[in-house]
Structure formats: C-alpha cells, structure tokens
Write a protein that holds these residues in place. Sequence first.
Motif, PDB file in Angstrom:
ATOM      1  N   ARG A  67       1.033  -1.543   0.111  1.00  0.00           N
ATOM      2  CA  ARG A  67      -0.122   0.031  -0.074  1.00  0.00           C
ATOM      3  C   ARG A  67       0.484   1.277   0.242  1.00  0.00           C
ATOM      4  NH1 ARG A  67      -5.482  -0.054   0.417  1.00  0.00           N
ATOM      5  NH2 ARG A  67      -6.239  -2.548   1.631  1.00  0.00           N
ATOM      6  N   ASP A  68       1.866   1.681   0.714  1.00  0.00           N
ATOM      7  CA  ASP A  68       3.033   2.074  -0.116  1.00  0.00           C
ATOM      8  C   ASP A  68       4.222   1.762   0.425  1.00  0.00           C
ATOM      9  OD1 ASP A  68       3.525   5.242   0.900  1.00  0.00           O
ATOM     10  OD2 ASP A  68       3.152   4.381   2.754  1.00  0.00           O
ATOM     11  N   PRO A  69       5.235   2.781  -0.458  1.00  0.00           N
ATOM     12  CA  PRO A  69       4.950   3.125  -1.477  1.00  0.00           C
ATOM     13  C   PRO A  69       3.818   2.256  -2.892  1.00  0.00           C
ATOM     14  CG  PRO A  69       7.090   2.162  -1.310  1.00  0.00           C
ATOM     15  CD  PRO A  69       6.332   1.780   0.014  1.00  0.00           C
ATOM     16  N   LYS A  70       4.081   2.819  -3.688  1.00  0.00           N
ATOM     17  CA  LYS A  70       3.236   2.634  -4.655  1.00  0.00           C
ATOM     18  C   LYS A  70       3.218   3.878  -5.654  1.00  0.00           C
ATOM     19  CE  LYS A  70      -1.506   3.920  -2.399  1.00  0.00           C
ATOM     20  NZ  LYS A  70      -0.873   5.473  -2.716  1.00  0.00           N
ATOM     21  N   GLY A  71       2.576   3.700  -7.020  1.00  0.00           N
ATOM     22  CA  GLY A  71       2.733   4.759  -8.123  1.00  0.00           C
ATOM     23  C   GLY A  71       1.374   5.127  -8.063  1.00  0.00           C
ATOM     24  N   SER A  72       0.321   4.460  -8.646  1.00  0.00           N
ATOM     25  CA  SER A  72      -1.303   4.907  -8.914  1.00  0.00           C
ATOM     26  C   SER A  72      -1.785   4.437  -7.940  1.00  0.00           C
ATOM     27  CB  SER A  72      -1.338   5.342 -10.159  1.00  0.00           C
ATOM     28  OG  SER A  72      -1.620   4.099 -10.872  1.00  0.00           O
ATOM     29  N   GLY A  73      -3.155   4.591  -7.748  1.00  0.00           N
ATOM     30  CA  GLY A  73      -4.234   3.257  -7.252  1.00  0.00           C
ATOM     31  C   GLY A  73      -3.498   3.082  -5.741  1.00  0.00           C
ATOM     32  N   GLU A  74      -4.347   1.793  -5.384  1.00  0.00           N
ATOM     33  CA  GLU A  74      -4.105   1.440  -3.901  1.00  0.00           C
ATOM     34  C   GLU A  74      -2.614   0.795  -3.962  1.00  0.00           C
ATOM     35  OE1 GLU A  74      -6.550   1.785  -1.175  1.00  0.00           O
ATOM     36  OE2 GLU A  74      -6.870   3.421  -2.481  1.00  0.00           O
ATOM     37  N   TYR A  75      -1.979  -0.342  -5.223  1.00  0.00           N
ATOM     38  CA  TYR A  75      -1.408  -1.225  -4.595  1.00  0.00           C
ATOM     39  C   TYR A  75       0.080  -1.057  -5.599  1.00  0.00           C
ATOM     40  CZ  TYR A  75      -4.611  -3.462  -1.464  1.00  0.00           C
ATOM     41  OH  TYR A  75      -5.825  -3.944  -0.195  1.00  0.00           O
ATOM     42  N   ALA A  76       0.804  -1.853  -5.198  1.00  0.00           N
ATOM     43  CA  ALA A  76       2.172  -1.899  -6.567  1.00  0.00           C
ATOM     44  C   ALA A  76       2.811  -3.006  -5.105  1.00  0.00           C
ATOM     45  CB  ALA A  76       3.300  -0.920  -5.458  1.00  0.00           C
ATOM     46  N   LEU A  77       3.607  -3.827  -6.438  1.00  0.00           N
ATOM     47  CA  LEU A  77       3.905  -4.638  -6.313  1.00  0.00           C
ATOM     48  C   LEU A  77       5.555  -4.562  -5.278  1.00  0.00           C
ATOM     49  CD1 LEU A  77       4.784  -8.130  -7.495  1.00  0.00           C
ATOM     50  CD2 LEU A  77       6.927  -6.523  -8.375  1.00  0.00           C
ATOM     51  N   ARG A  78       5.719  -5.508  -3.955  1.00  0.00           N
ATOM     52  CA  ARG A  78       6.780  -5.170  -3.835  1.00  0.00           C
ATOM     53  C   ARG A  78       7.369  -6.954  -3.802  1.00  0.00           C
ATOM     54  NH1 ARG A  78       8.712  -4.068   2.354  1.00  0.00           N
ATOM     55  NH2 ARG A  78      10.187  -4.826   2.519  1.00  0.00           N
ATOM     56  N   PHE A  79       9.205  -6.554  -4.081  1.00  0.00           N
ATOM     57  CA  PHE A  79       9.805  -7.781  -4.487  1.00  0.00           C
ATOM     58  C   PHE A  79      10.834  -7.402  -3.785  1.00  0.00           C
ATOM     59  CE2 PHE A  79      11.365 -10.641  -8.117  1.00  0.00           C
ATOM     60  CZ  PHE A  79      12.630 -11.162  -7.984  1.00  0.00           C
ATOM     61  N   ASP A  80      10.799  -8.813  -3.109  1.00  0.00           N
ATOM     62  CA  ASP A  80      11.589  -9.032  -1.748  1.00  0.00           C
ATOM     63  C   ASP A  80      12.547 -10.152  -2.137  1.00  0.00           C
ATOM     64  OD1 ASP A  80      10.751  -7.547   0.662  1.00  0.00           O
ATOM     65  OD2 ASP A  80       9.431  -9.060   0.480  1.00  0.00           O
ATOM     66  N   TYR A  81      14.233  -9.791  -2.343  1.00  0.00           N
ATOM     67  CA  TYR A  81      14.867 -10.564  -2.504  1.00  0.00           C
ATOM     68  C   TYR A  81      16.546 -11.140  -1.928  1.00  0.00           C
ATOM     69  CZ  TYR A  81      18.108  -6.672  -4.332  1.00  0.00           C
ATOM     70  OH  TYR A  81      18.612  -5.463  -3.641  1.00  0.00           O
ATOM     71  N   ASP A  82      16.857 -11.963  -2.072  1.00  0.00           N
ATOM     72  CA  ASP A  82      18.234 -12.071  -1.305  1.00  0.00           C
ATOM     73  C   ASP A  82      19.381 -13.017  -2.443  1.00  0.00           C
ATOM     74  OD1 ASP A  82      20.255 -13.255   1.158  1.00  0.00           O
ATOM     75  OD2 ASP A  82      18.821 -13.129   2.518  1.00  0.00           O
ATOM     76  N   PHE A  83      20.603 -12.830  -1.943  1.00  0.00           N
ATOM     77  CA  PHE A  83      21.415 -13.354  -3.213  1.00  0.00           C
ATOM     78  C   PHE A  83      22.464 -13.988  -2.363  1.00  0.00           C
ATOM     79  CE2 PHE A  83      20.970  -9.396  -5.935  1.00  0.00           C
ATOM     80  CZ  PHE A  83      20.072 -10.392  -6.552  1.00  0.00           C
ATOM     81  N   ALA A  84      21.884 -14.800  -0.818  1.00  0.00           N
ATOM     82  CA  ALA A  84      22.872 -15.660  -0.538  1.00  0.00           C
ATOM     83  C   ALA A  84      22.888 -16.366  -0.506  1.00  0.00           C
ATOM     84  CB  ALA A  84      22.252 -15.893   1.167  1.00  0.00           C
ATOM     85  N   HIS A  85      22.550 -17.281  -1.401  1.00  0.00           N
ATOM     86  CA  HIS A  85      21.875 -18.783  -2.164  1.00  0.00           C
ATOM     87  C   HIS A  85      21.950 -18.660  -3.870  1.00  0.00           C
ATOM     88  CE1 HIS A  85      23.159 -20.119   1.527  1.00  0.00           C
ATOM     89  NE2 HIS A  85      22.318 -19.386   2.460  1.00  0.00           N
ATOM     90  N   GLN A  86      22.474 -17.718  -4.212  1.00  0.00           N
ATOM     91  CA  GLN A  86      21.929 -17.024  -5.446  1.00  0.00           C
ATOM     92  C   GLN A  86      22.674 -15.799  -6.390  1.00  0.00           C
ATOM     93  OE1 GLN A  86      17.022 -17.663  -5.522  1.00  0.00           O
ATOM     94  NE2 GLN A  86      17.191 -15.446  -5.002  1.00  0.00           N
ATOM     95  N   THR A  87      22.332 -16.236  -7.767  1.00  0.00           N
ATOM     96  CA  THR A  87      22.755 -14.796  -8.258  1.00  0.00           C
ATOM     97  C   THR A  87      21.625 -14.130  -9.245  1.00  0.00           C
ATOM     98  OG1 THR A  87      23.719 -16.057  -9.942  1.00  0.00           O
ATOM     99  CG2 THR A  87      25.320 -15.155  -7.901  1.00  0.00           C
ATOM    100  N   ASP A  88      20.580 -14.417  -9.497  1.00  0.00           N
ATOM    101  CA  ASP A  88      19.960 -13.727  -9.812  1.00  0.00           C
ATOM    102  C   ASP A  88      18.391 -14.222  -9.486  1.00  0.00           C
ATOM    103  OD1 ASP A  88      18.617 -15.820 -12.178  1.00  0.00           O
ATOM    104  OD2 ASP A  88      20.699 -15.878 -12.429  1.00  0.00           O
ATOM    105  N   THR A  89      16.740 -14.130  -9.822  1.00  0.00           N
ATOM    106  CA  THR A  89      15.622 -14.164  -9.360  1.00  0.00           C
ATOM    107  C   THR A  89      15.018 -13.560 -10.007  1.00  0.00           C
ATOM    108  OG1 THR A  89      14.257 -14.620  -7.274  1.00  0.00           O
ATOM    109  CG2 THR A  89      15.745 -12.968  -6.820  1.00  0.00           C
TER     110      THR A  89
END
Length: 162
Positions: free
Chosen positions: A29-51
């Motif tokens: 809900r925050d942060p977001k562009g327009s409207g009510e929602y955005a996509l939150r993308f959480d990543y961790d490179f501890a065991h990978q180099t891309d996701t």
Amino acid sequence: MDDFEGHADDLALRSEYSPYGTNTISLSRDPKGSGEYALRFDYDFAHQTDTGVGKRIEGDWSSYDTFSLWLEPDGSNQKLVLQLVAGGVAYEAYPSMTGTEAGVVDIPFADFRPAPWDTGNADRRITLEDLRNLSQFNLFINQAEGAAGTAGSFFVDDLRAH
C-alpha cells in the motif's frame, strides 16, 4: 499490463506470477505509484545470483512504442531486468537501481535488446510483428559485481505499454 489493483491478496498475486529462484512478492500500500497497491519484490543473494517472477501475457502491442513502469529502486545498484518475450525472442531492458527516488520510467521498445544469452538473435531489434505476438513478461534482479548488499526490496507499479 498490470497496475496490481486486480489482485485480491498476496496469494492471488503469487498465483499469477511464477517465481524463478527464491524471492517473495507481495502487495504494497506504501510506497506505490497510482491506485491502492504496488508490487513489493524482496530478494536475497545469499544462495543465488539472480531471481525473478514471470507472467503470461498476450495481446497486440504493435500500436504502442513505449513500455513504462513506476519504480522505487532500493539504491543497491543491482541489475534490474525487464524481459518481454515477443515473437519468440526474449527482449530486455535494464532500468537503474541506483538511488531510492521513486518515479515513472519510460523505455522505448526500440531500446529493448535480445537477452545476452541469445547470441543467435544478438543483432535483432523488436519489430511490430513481435509486438503482435507477446507471450511472457519477466521481472528479474541479478546480483551485480560491486553492488551494495546481498538482499533488498524494490517496488514496481503501473506496468503498461503506450
């Protein structure tokens, strides 16, 4: 393509986007562009180099010349990859993850290039025919040499062609 308003909850969002590697996506809900929602993308490179995540798409974008999104980068300087599979070719663009200021990013389709691993199409450019034959949208984050940290979160919204 997606403004993230049509997803009832995180489970519905995750049922539409297939994961590549280990990551977590959720509605924000925050942060977001327009409207009510955005996509939150959480990543961790501890065991990978891309996701990343991917979504099947279809339609005719041949009357459009630009792809845009609202982006709040995490300041990590990791490599963000927007990948559009069109006409059977994976075309990519790389918005900057430097800084943390949110805003709209416009990328002309003419600036999309075949994925670096697709050497057979290295000189190809996206065509109107390709844009009539869409099949997939993918969003990846790749670990960049010398980038800050191994984990982070960024936000995207208002994915569209115009």
